[in-house]
Design an enzyme around this catalytic site. Structure first.
Site, PDB file in Angstrom:
ATOM      1  N   TYR A   1     -38.494 -59.771 110.256  1.00  0.00           N
ATOM      2  CA  TYR A   1     -39.554 -59.359 109.346  1.00  0.00           C
ATOM      3  C   TYR A   1     -40.287 -58.188 109.984  1.00  0.00           C
ATOM      4  O   TYR A   1     -40.791 -58.298 111.106  1.00  0.00           O
ATOM      5  CB  TYR A   1     -40.556 -60.499 109.036  1.00  0.00           C
TER       6      TYR A   1
ATOM      7  N   ARG B   1     -48.565 -66.953  94.396  1.00  0.00           N
ATOM      8  CA  ARG B   1     -49.546 -65.892  94.197  1.00  0.00           C
ATOM      9  C   ARG B   1     -49.395 -65.291  92.804  1.00  0.00           C
ATOM     10  O   ARG B   1     -48.318 -65.353  92.213  1.00  0.00           O
ATOM     11  CB  ARG B   1     -49.309 -64.723  95.178  1.00  0.00           C
TER      12      ARG B   1
ATOM     13  N   ARG C   1     -51.268 -69.036 115.441  1.00  0.00           N
ATOM     14  CA  ARG C   1     -52.719 -68.815 115.430  1.00  0.00           C
ATOM     15  C   ARG C   1     -53.148 -68.799 113.971  1.00  0.00           C
ATOM     16  O   ARG C   1     -52.391 -68.427 113.105  1.00  0.00           O
ATOM     17  CB  ARG C   1     -53.072 -67.422 115.967  1.00  0.00           C
TER      18      ARG C   1
ATOM     19  N   ASP D   1     -43.238 -55.199 109.137  1.00  0.00           N
ATOM     20  CA  ASP D   1     -44.140 -54.504 108.215  1.00  0.00           C
ATOM     21  C   ASP D   1     -43.661 -53.062 108.108  1.00  0.00           C
ATOM     22  O   ASP D   1     -42.922 -52.574 108.973  1.00  0.00           O
ATOM     23  CB  ASP D   1     -45.585 -54.574 108.744  1.00  0.00           C
TER      24      ASP D   1
ATOM     25  N   ARG E   1     -62.512 -65.589 111.137  1.00  0.00           N
ATOM     26  CA  ARG E   1     -63.460 -64.500 111.382  1.00  0.00           C
ATOM     27  C   ARG E   1     -64.877 -64.993 111.129  1.00  0.00           C
ATOM     28  O   ARG E   1     -65.136 -65.529 110.051  1.00  0.00           O
ATOM     29  CB  ARG E   1     -63.116 -63.401 110.389  1.00  0.00           C
TER      30      ARG E   1
ATOM     31  N   ARG F   1     -35.585 -67.003 103.309  1.00  0.00           N
ATOM     32  CA  ARG F   1     -36.322 -67.570 102.182  1.00  0.00           C
ATOM     33  C   ARG F   1     -36.335 -66.489 101.110  1.00  0.00           C
ATOM     34  O   ARG F   1     -36.415 -65.293 101.427  1.00  0.00           O
ATOM     35  CB  ARG F   1     -37.770 -67.915 102.548  1.00  0.00           C
TER      36      ARG F   1
ATOM     37  N   GLU G   1     -45.453 -65.214  91.719  1.00  0.00           N
ATOM     38  CA  GLU G   1     -44.433 -65.321  92.786  1.00  0.00           C
ATOM     39  C   GLU G   1     -44.087 -66.786  93.047  1.00  0.00           C
ATOM     40  O   GLU G   1     -44.988 -67.588  93.309  1.00  0.00           O
ATOM     41  CB  GLU G   1     -44.966 -64.709  94.088  1.00  0.00           C
TER      42      GLU G   1
HETATM   43  C1  FAD Z   1     -42.411 -60.028  99.622  1.00  0.00           C
HETATM   44  C2  FAD Z   1     -42.652 -59.012 100.685  1.00  0.00           C
HETATM   45  C3  FAD Z   1     -43.880 -58.382 100.781  1.00  0.00           C
HETATM   46  C4  FAD Z   1     -44.112 -57.427 101.764  1.00  0.00           C
HETATM   47  N1  FAD Z   1     -45.344 -56.844 101.861  1.00  0.00           N
HETATM   48  C5  FAD Z   1     -45.587 -55.936 102.806  1.00  0.00           C
HETATM   49  C6  FAD Z   1     -46.887 -55.331 102.948  1.00  0.00           C
HETATM   50  O1  FAD Z   1     -47.815 -55.623 102.197  1.00  0.00           O
HETATM   51  N2  FAD Z   1     -47.067 -54.411 103.938  1.00  0.00           N
HETATM   52  C7  FAD Z   1     -46.065 -54.052 104.803  1.00  0.00           C
HETATM   53  O2  FAD Z   1     -46.298 -53.209 105.679  1.00  0.00           O
HETATM   54  N3  FAD Z   1     -44.819 -54.588 104.682  1.00  0.00           N
HETATM   55  C8  FAD Z   1     -44.560 -55.519 103.719  1.00  0.00           C
HETATM   56  N4  FAD Z   1     -43.299 -56.063 103.601  1.00  0.00           N
HETATM   57  C9  FAD Z   1     -42.218 -55.557 104.463  1.00  0.00           C
HETATM   58  C10 FAD Z   1     -41.462 -54.361 103.829  1.00  0.00           C
HETATM   59  O3  FAD Z   1     -40.903 -54.746 102.607  1.00  0.00           O
HETATM   60  C11 FAD Z   1     -40.384 -53.868 104.784  1.00  0.00           C
HETATM   61  O4  FAD Z   1     -40.962 -53.407 105.964  1.00  0.00           O
HETATM   62  C12 FAD Z   1     -39.505 -52.714 104.247  1.00  0.00           C
HETATM   63  O5  FAD Z   1     -39.262 -52.781 102.889  1.00  0.00           O
HETATM   64  C13 FAD Z   1     -38.188 -52.715 104.991  1.00  0.00           C
HETATM   65  O6  FAD Z   1     -37.429 -51.560 104.679  1.00  0.00           O
HETATM   66  P1  FAD Z   1     -35.879 -51.521 105.000  1.00  0.00           P
HETATM   67  O7  FAD Z   1     -35.435 -50.148 104.712  1.00  0.00           O
HETATM   68  O8  FAD Z   1     -35.618 -52.101 106.336  1.00  0.00           O
HETATM   69  O9  FAD Z   1     -35.226 -52.584 103.977  1.00  0.00           O
HETATM   70  P2  FAD Z   1     -34.986 -52.529 102.406  1.00  0.00           P
HETATM   71  O10 FAD Z   1     -36.168 -51.970 101.709  1.00  0.00           O
HETATM   72  O11 FAD Z   1     -34.534 -53.874 101.996  1.00  0.00           O
HETATM   73  O12 FAD Z   1     -33.783 -51.494 102.230  1.00  0.00           O
HETATM   74  C14 FAD Z   1     -32.445 -51.827 102.481  1.00  0.00           C
HETATM   75  C15 FAD Z   1     -31.615 -51.218 101.371  1.00  0.00           C
HETATM   76  O13 FAD Z   1     -30.246 -51.368 101.703  1.00  0.00           O
HETATM   77  C16 FAD Z   1     -29.532 -51.594 100.523  1.00  0.00           C
HETATM   78  N5  FAD Z   1     -28.264 -52.232 100.852  1.00  0.00           N
HETATM   79  C17 FAD Z   1     -28.083 -53.433 101.442  1.00  0.00           C
HETATM   80  N6  FAD Z   1     -26.777 -53.674 101.580  1.00  0.00           N
HETATM   81  C18 FAD Z   1     -26.104 -52.628 101.064  1.00  0.00           C
HETATM   82  C19 FAD Z   1     -24.747 -52.325 100.898  1.00  0.00           C
HETATM   83  N7  FAD Z   1     -23.772 -53.154 101.296  1.00  0.00           N
HETATM   84  N8  FAD Z   1     -24.404 -51.152 100.315  1.00  0.00           N
HETATM   85  C20 FAD Z   1     -25.370 -50.292  99.901  1.00  0.00           C
HETATM   86  N9  FAD Z   1     -26.678 -50.539 100.029  1.00  0.00           N
HETATM   87  C21 FAD Z   1     -27.057 -51.696 100.604  1.00  0.00           C
HETATM   88  C22 FAD Z   1     -30.427 -52.470  99.704  1.00  0.00           C
HETATM   89  O14 FAD Z   1     -30.111 -52.406  98.330  1.00  0.00           O
HETATM   90  C23 FAD Z   1     -31.806 -51.910 100.016  1.00  0.00           C
HETATM   91  O15 FAD Z   1     -32.209 -50.958  99.059  1.00  0.00           O
HETATM   92  C24 FAD Z   1     -43.076 -57.072 102.665  1.00  0.00           C
HETATM   93  C25 FAD Z   1     -41.843 -57.726 102.579  1.00  0.00           C
HETATM   94  C26 FAD Z   1     -41.636 -58.694 101.608  1.00  0.00           C
HETATM   95  C27 FAD Z   1     -40.318 -59.410 101.582  1.00  0.00           C
END
Ligand code: FAD
Length: 365
Positions: free
Chosen positions: A347, A279, A171, A349, A175, A248, A299
């Site tokens: 992915y 961006r 989609r 949020d 708006r 990616r 970026e």
């Molecule tokens: C570019 C980008 C922009 C984004 N913008 C938004 C936004 O505007 N709004 C929104 O709501 N969400 C956004 N998101 C999504 C958001 O980043 C995620 O929802 C969130 O960060 C996920 O948290 P997590 O704990 O699952 O992963 P992560 O934050 O990646 O945490 C995982 C952690 O595990 C650690 N780890 C991995 N493997 C190991 C290992 N073997 N040993 C020890 N440590 C390890 C890593 O170092 C990392 O610190 C965005 C994502 C991206 C990629």
């Protein structure tokens, strides 16, 4: 066993999980291979500005429970995400709304915009879109596609829109009001004090070790905890035995500029293909900063290879099937819960990550 839970990853998922388990009396150890906590929502302090090191993050949700949960750890400001798109020397508001259409076609009313889109969609004459280009043309017509979708999407995916599957854009929200708010959610903002401070508060009273990689740590301490919460890459956990899941990646070029205000907005998208980045983020605008200097990040979208920072999972048929196989292995792994964006190859949020962690903590307990 020294701990009830070893939590691998001090990102948002790991931190919420650790907080909940700790609150219910469980002894937790959180480890992260990076030299800081907060995972991808980590903010680095540069010139007194919170720089979103792993990409711009705006918290938004329609779920009051999640909003209230997050507000325990910080008050949120009134930032509303309203990106601007630059196409050659033209400037447009995003998401596609009456401000965009008025600028593009010199029109004023929603009916004029609807008629223009309907005419261009008809001219495209596509009934069964076979690729992303045809999909867009059949949804919004040629002008919006050429100026605001084509170049940006091709940079993001490193491929021509004709060679991308149509499902990437199911989609295109259009708006017909003069409303530049990117999100439709009820609640939105940036935590005052930054995201790292939020995670710090979540982890209060819990032992955390950074610069600690799980795979090495496990060899040295095989029996350190009863159970493991793993938020790293699921395929890496299993030694890539079925092959590597694809992502990616994004490269950030961050610069301190000796000016107070560089682009007048936090997020500016570059939608023509000639500009190599997708961006430019000017971080101070997320928090209405008044510092003398400013920090920007350009970026660049890039291919991902094993060893690089994974950002966006590629949820096509091939990778989804591979993940399904890893998920079977994960289900058979006793005393390990896989979670977060890397553990679930999804992915998410931030609000969805918080929701998933709360649900998993509830299930475990
Ligand atoms: C570019 C980008 C922009 C984004 N913008 C938004 C936004 O505007 N709004 C929104 O709501 N969400 C956004 N998101 C999504 C958001 O980043 C995620 O929802 C969130 O960060 C996920 O948290 P997590 O704990 O699952 O992963 P992560 O934050 O990646 O945490 C995982 C952690 O595990 C650690 N780890 C991995 N493997 C190991 C290992 N073997 N040993 C020890 N440590 C390890 C890593 O170092 C990392 O610190 C965005 C994502 C991206 C990629």
């Amino acid at each position: 066993m020294k701990y009830d839970y070893l939590i691998v990853g001090a990102g948002l998922y790991g931190a919420v999980m650790a907080h909940e388990l700790h609150q219910r009396g469980k002894k937790c150890l959180v480890i992260d291979r990076r030299d800081h906590i907060a995972g991808n929502i980590y903010c680095e302090d540069i010139e007194g500005i919170h720089v979103h090191k792993y990409g711009a993050h705006i918290f938004h949700t329609s779920d009051k429970k999640i909003w209230d949960y997050m507000n325990q750890f910080a008050e949120f400001n009134h930032y509303i995400n309203s990106p601007v798109a630059v196409y050659k020397d033209e400037l447009y508001n995003l998401p596609f709304n009456m401000n965009t259409f008025s600028k593009m076609w010199g029109i004023r009313t929603p009916q004029e915009a609807k008629d223009m889109i309907a005419r261009q969609v008809e001219e495209a004459g596509i009934t069964e879109p076979k690729n992303l280009e045809e999909q867009c043309l059949s949804l919004v017509g040629r002008d919006v596609f050429e100026k605001l979708v084509k170049g940006y999407t091709e940079k993001q995916w490193g491929r021509d829109c004709k060679d991308l599957p149509s499902f990437i854009i199911r989609r295109l929200p259009v708006r017909f009001t003069y409303d530049n708010n990117y999100f439709n959610d009820r609640y939105q903002g940036i935590p005052i004090g930054g995201y790292t401070a939020v995670v710090e508060r979540m982890l209060e009273g819990i032992e955390v070790r950074t610069n600690t990689d799980f795979f090495k740590f496990r060899e040295e301490h095989p029996d350190i905890a009863e159970k493991i919460i793993f938020t790293g890459m699921i395929d890496e956990y299993f030694g890539y035995q079925l092959g590597a899941l694809e992502y990616r990646s994004v490269r950030f070029e961050t610069e301190v500029l000796d000016c107070e205000n560089y682009q007048g907005n936090a997020v500016v998208n570059y939608t023509d293909k000639e500009v190599p980045y997708t961006r430019v983020i000017e971080h101070k605008h997320f928090e209405f900063g008044k510092q003398d200097k400013t920090v920007i990040s350009r970026e660049y979208s890039s291919e991902w290879q094993v060893g690089m920072e994974p950002y966006y999972p590629v949820n096509d048929a091939k990778n989804s099937e591979l993940y399904a196989e890893y998920k079977k292995l994960a289900a058979a792994e006793e005393n390990v819960t896989f979670g977060g964006r890397l553990g679930n190859y999804q992915y998410y949020d931030m609000d969805k990550v918080v929701g998933a962690a709360l649900a998993a903590a509830e299930a475990i307990l």
